[in-house]
Scaffold this motif. Structure first.
Motif, mmCIF file in Angstrom:
data_model
loop_
_atom_site.group_PDB
_atom_site.id
_atom_site.type_symbol
_atom_site.label_atom_id
_atom_site.label_comp_id
_atom_site.label_asym_id
_atom_site.label_seq_id
_atom_site.Cartn_x
_atom_site.Cartn_y
_atom_site.Cartn_z
ATOM 1 N N VAL A 327 1.061 -1.163 0.194
ATOM 2 C CA VAL A 327 0.162 0.449 -0.102
ATOM 3 C C VAL A 327 0.929 0.943 0.463
ATOM 4 C CG1 VAL A 327 -1.995 -0.982 1.144
ATOM 5 C CG2 VAL A 327 0.166 -0.099 2.542
ATOM 6 N N ASN A 328 -0.190 2.335 0.102
ATOM 7 C CA ASN A 328 1.203 3.778 -0.235
ATOM 8 C C ASN A 328 0.998 3.998 1.784
ATOM 9 O OD1 ASN A 328 2.060 4.479 -2.158
ATOM 10 N ND2 ASN A 328 -0.964 5.546 -2.896
ATOM 11 N N ASP A 329 2.932 3.235 1.800
ATOM 12 C CA ASP A 329 2.613 3.551 3.388
ATOM 13 C C ASP A 329 3.727 4.189 3.619
ATOM 14 O OD1 ASP A 329 4.521 2.139 1.773
ATOM 15 O OD2 ASP A 329 5.200 0.776 3.531
ATOM 16 N N ILE A 330 3.459 5.763 3.268
ATOM 17 C CA ILE A 330 4.385 6.835 3.843
ATOM 18 C C ILE A 330 4.544 7.264 5.715
ATOM 19 C CG2 ILE A 330 3.643 8.001 1.376
ATOM 20 C CD1 ILE A 330 2.448 9.980 3.825
ATOM 21 N N ASP A 331 5.644 7.198 6.261
ATOM 22 C CA ASP A 331 6.454 7.634 7.028
ATOM 23 C C ASP A 331 5.161 8.509 8.045
ATOM 24 O OD1 ASP A 331 8.312 5.678 7.126
ATOM 25 O OD2 ASP A 331 9.933 6.937 6.633
ATOM 26 N N ILE A 332 5.324 9.912 7.209
ATOM 27 C CA ILE A 332 5.038 11.409 7.635
ATOM 28 C C ILE A 332 3.560 12.464 7.067
ATOM 29 C CG2 ILE A 332 5.624 13.545 9.012
ATOM 30 C CD1 ILE A 332 8.757 12.250 9.226
ATOM 31 N N GLU A 360 5.189 13.508 2.228
ATOM 32 C CA GLU A 360 4.000 14.194 2.087
ATOM 33 C C GLU A 360 3.319 15.630 2.641
ATOM 34 O OE1 GLU A 360 3.509 15.538 -0.836
ATOM 35 O OE2 GLU A 360 2.997 13.891 -1.666
ATOM 36 N N ILE A 361 3.440 16.398 1.986
ATOM 37 C CA ILE A 361 3.533 17.728 2.709
ATOM 38 C C ILE A 361 1.921 17.680 1.803
ATOM 39 C CG2 ILE A 361 4.531 19.092 1.209
ATOM 40 C CD1 ILE A 361 4.305 21.294 2.908
ATOM 41 N N ASN A 362 0.730 18.689 2.592
ATOM 42 C CA ASN A 362 -0.849 19.137 2.078
ATOM 43 C C ASN A 362 -0.549 19.828 1.499
ATOM 44 O OD1 ASN A 362 -3.288 19.792 1.546
ATOM 45 N ND2 ASN A 362 -4.167 17.574 2.122
ATOM 46 N N LEU A 363 -0.951 20.733 0.240
ATOM 47 C CA LEU A 363 -0.768 22.020 -0.331
ATOM 48 C C LEU A 363 -1.654 22.938 -0.183
ATOM 49 C CD1 LEU A 363 2.793 22.650 -0.655
ATOM 50 C CD2 LEU A 363 2.243 22.837 1.187
ATOM 51 N N VAL A 364 -3.203 21.567 -0.338
ATOM 52 C CA VAL A 364 -3.740 21.801 -0.701
ATOM 53 C C VAL A 364 -5.312 21.686 -0.532
ATOM 54 C CG1 VAL A 364 -5.495 19.666 -2.879
ATOM 55 C CG2 VAL A 364 -2.999 19.940 -2.561
ATOM 56 N N ALA A 369 -10.031 17.543 8.749
ATOM 57 C CA ALA A 369 -10.725 16.318 8.642
ATOM 58 C C ALA A 369 -9.868 16.671 7.511
ATOM 59 C CB ALA A 369 -12.452 17.051 8.819
ATOM 60 N N ASN A 370 -10.151 17.101 6.395
ATOM 61 C CA ASN A 370 -9.602 16.783 4.343
ATOM 62 C C ASN A 370 -8.173 15.591 5.609
ATOM 63 O OD1 ASN A 370 -12.237 16.843 3.824
ATOM 64 N ND2 ASN A 370 -11.175 18.671 2.920
ATOM 65 N N MET A 371 -7.417 16.472 5.575
ATOM 66 C CA MET A 371 -5.977 16.097 5.726
ATOM 67 C C MET A 371 -5.335 14.993 6.740
ATOM 68 S SD MET A 371 -4.275 19.848 6.217
ATOM 69 C CE MET A 371 -4.422 21.321 5.686
ATOM 70 N N PHE A 372 -6.797 14.866 7.000
ATOM 71 C CA PHE A 372 -6.890 13.186 8.290
ATOM 72 C C PHE A 372 -7.352 12.283 7.520
ATOM 73 C CE2 PHE A 372 -5.613 15.743 12.242
ATOM 74 C CZ PHE A 372 -4.899 15.676 12.640
ATOM 75 N N LYS A 373 -7.701 12.631 6.862
ATOM 76 C CA LYS A 373 -8.072 11.648 5.390
ATOM 77 C C LYS A 373 -7.021 11.168 4.598
ATOM 78 C CE LYS A 373 -13.252 12.119 5.573
ATOM 79 N NZ LYS A 373 -14.195 13.422 5.153
ATOM 80 N N LYS A 374 -6.062 11.609 4.042
ATOM 81 C CA LYS A 374 -5.742 11.582 3.219
ATOM 82 C C LYS A 374 -4.209 11.264 3.667
ATOM 83 C CE LYS A 374 -6.884 15.433 -0.135
ATOM 84 N NZ LYS A 374 -6.801 16.509 -1.099
ATOM 85 N N ASP A 376 -4.040 9.458 6.704
ATOM 86 C CA ASP A 376 -4.845 7.744 6.723
ATOM 87 C C ASP A 376 -4.767 7.113 5.492
ATOM 88 O OD1 ASP A 376 -5.979 6.261 8.332
ATOM 89 O OD2 ASP A 376 -7.849 6.429 7.710
ATOM 90 N N ARG A 377 -5.222 7.729 4.557
ATOM 91 C CA ARG A 377 -5.262 6.840 2.297
ATOM 92 C C ARG A 377 -3.655 6.154 2.551
ATOM 93 N NH1 ARG A 377 -7.620 10.383 -1.136
ATOM 94 N NH2 ARG A 377 -9.249 10.904 0.556
ATOM 95 N N HIS A 378 -2.624 7.933 2.971
ATOM 96 C CA HIS A 378 -1.674 6.955 2.302
ATOM 97 C C HIS A 378 -0.709 6.287 3.401
ATOM 98 C CE1 HIS A 378 -0.607 9.652 -1.050
ATOM 99 N NE2 HIS A 378 -1.634 10.754 -0.222
#
Ligand code: AMP
Length: 444
Positions: A327-332, A360-364, A369-374, A376-378
């Motif tokens: 899976v997409n298993d990123i660290d941070i 990964e950084i969320n610049l979007v 809530a959306n950030m936590f969802k992503k 989790d998905r990663h």
């Protein structure tokens, strides 16, 4: 404009590409453990290389090769398999004279065959394989065959069926060829056009015919085992004894002849039926060759090798649920909460990446809530949250995403904190019982 990928090719992307990587890495690491070395040979070769080696009677050369004239009027081919290129390289580079033998090579990459695309059959597909060149010894053959078996077992495939056969030495094959000619003489007029050509060029190939109406006729054909010389029988027996000694299960299949002309003596295929009962046929195949090195202008030397179809290996692993951990298993996952925080978060992310953390950084998004969802998905393990308050304090929030526990950490202490988090468990060793041989403590 709606440009599509070429028929018979496929995109290997995202999780699938990861799975291919995992499969190839496993294959490479075992090949290295068996002391094979990597060979990277060109995708384009002179067409003649395959005509002389794979053979004029094989479907691969007769019907499936991608050939073209280059701008200098050279007739080239996209490689339809690797063995011929590896042997060419062995001969061109005079490795038979300058290196210890056997010269043991492994390879990995795309091959091209103009086949009818269908489930598990592509026009561009990928192979991983090995060739062991320059030594005539039954155990050398068994070494390659065993490597293939070990790789499939290491990937998690439990019920691989190893099918083996012998094509015998030159005198056995000559006797068998004559017997086949005699048998098919009265039948050939009723058989497919391909078989008519095979009858003239190499009647052994008829045994490979997939046309149902020909199949009945093929079933009544003489068996190779009745035409083997005593030497060929003795050699094959040695292989069987070695496999028994090593507890490798096998099935002798005297219809197995392989589709490429260069094989002699031992031939084998790894077959697989998934847990759901899907029969994938051969996921890999190989054999011994007596004359290929000489036919490609080298000295008379034997070789042996096999090749896996990565697409097929991937399909069986997927079918058996053995790729579920890919899976997409990123660290941070870094989550800035304001425009101002984005810059700070970006520099911090760069630092974590250069320290080797998959970050990964969320610049979007702007909503947490959306950030936590992503995150989790990663599959992120650690979240780092930065808002205006944290910037003012010179801190960040570090959150263990599994335990859902968070704390405020000074930016200067962040890397130590992250190291400690990911170091947990990794430093564990068997120390304490006085018998430790781990990397860090051996010899203490
Ligand atoms: P071969 O080089 O014909 O002995 O094939 C070796 C392995 O490559 C086979 O056992 C298959 O797993 C795989 N293979 C052969 N042809 C194809 C194809 N057209 N598409 C996908 N995999 C293939």
């Amino acid at each position: 404009m709606d440009i599509k990928n070429v028929k018979g090719t496929h995109d290997i992307i995202l999780e699938e590409a990861k799975a291919y990587d995992k499969i190839e890495m496993t294959m490479k690491s075992f090949a290295e453990a068996f002391c094979f070395s990597e060979f990277r040979t060109p995708v384009i070769e002179p067409s003649e290389l395959f005509q002389r080696s794979v053979g004029e009677s094989s479907d691969v050369v007769r019907k499936e090769m991608y050939t073209f004239l280059d701008k200098g009027d050279r007739l080239l081919a996209l490689r339809p398999e690797f063995t011929a290129g590896i042997v060419r390289s062995f001969v061109n580079n005079k490795l038979y004279a300058t290196r210890d033998l056997p010269l043991k090579a492994y390879y990995s990459g795309p091959v091209f065959r103009y086949e009818r695309p269908q489930q598990g059959r592509y026009r561009q597909f990928h192979q991983f394989g090995v060739e062991s060149l320059g030594v005539e010894n039954v155990l050398n053959d068994v070494e390659s065959l065993f490597l293939g078996y070990v790789i499939l077992t290491a990937l998690g495939l439990e019920n691989v069926t190893l099918k083996i056969n012998t094509l015998g030495d030159a005198s056995s094959r000559e006797a068998y060829r004559n017997a086949l000619k005699g048998y098919f003489e009265s039948h050939i007029k009723d058989m497919c056009d391909d078989c008519k050509v095979r009858y003239e060029v190499n009647p052994l190939r008829i045994l490979d015919c997939k046309v149902p109406s020909d199949h009945e006729i093929v079933l009544g054909a003489p068996k190779m085992s009745d035409y083997l010389s005593n030497e060929a029988k003795a050699k094959f027996n040695k292989v069987l004894i070695a496999l028994d000694e090593m507890n490798i299960p096998y099935e002798i299949d005297d219809t197995l002849v392989r589709g490429l002309d260069y094989y002699s003596e031992l031939v084998f295929e790894y077959h697989y039926t998934s847990k759901k009962g899907v029969n994938y046929g051969a996921i890999g195949a190989g054999g011994h060759y007596d004359n290929l090195v000489e036919e490609l202008d080298g000295p008379k030397m034997a070789g042996v090798g096999f090749s896996f179809g990565i697409e097929r290996v991937y399909s069986v692993l997927k079918d058996d649920g053995l790729l579920d951990d890919i899976v997409n298993d990123i660290d941070i996952y870094v989550m800035p909460l304001s425009e101002k925080a984005k810059n700070q978060a970006f520099y911090l992310t760069s630092g974590l990446r250069t320290s080797g953390y998959k970050t990964e950084i969320n610049l979007v998004d702007s909503k947490m809530a959306n950030m936590f969802k992503k995150a989790d998905r990663h599959g992120a393990k650690l979240g780092i949250i930065i808002g205006d308050d944290e910037i003012a304090n010179g801190t960040v929030i570090v959150k263990d995403l599994a335990k859902k526990e968070q704390e405020e950490v000074a930016i200067d202490d962040l890397l130590d904190k992250v190291d400690a988090f990911f170091g947990e468990g990794q430093d564990e060793c068997c120390c304490g019982d006085g018998e430790c041989h781990c990397h860090d403590h051996e010899g203490e």
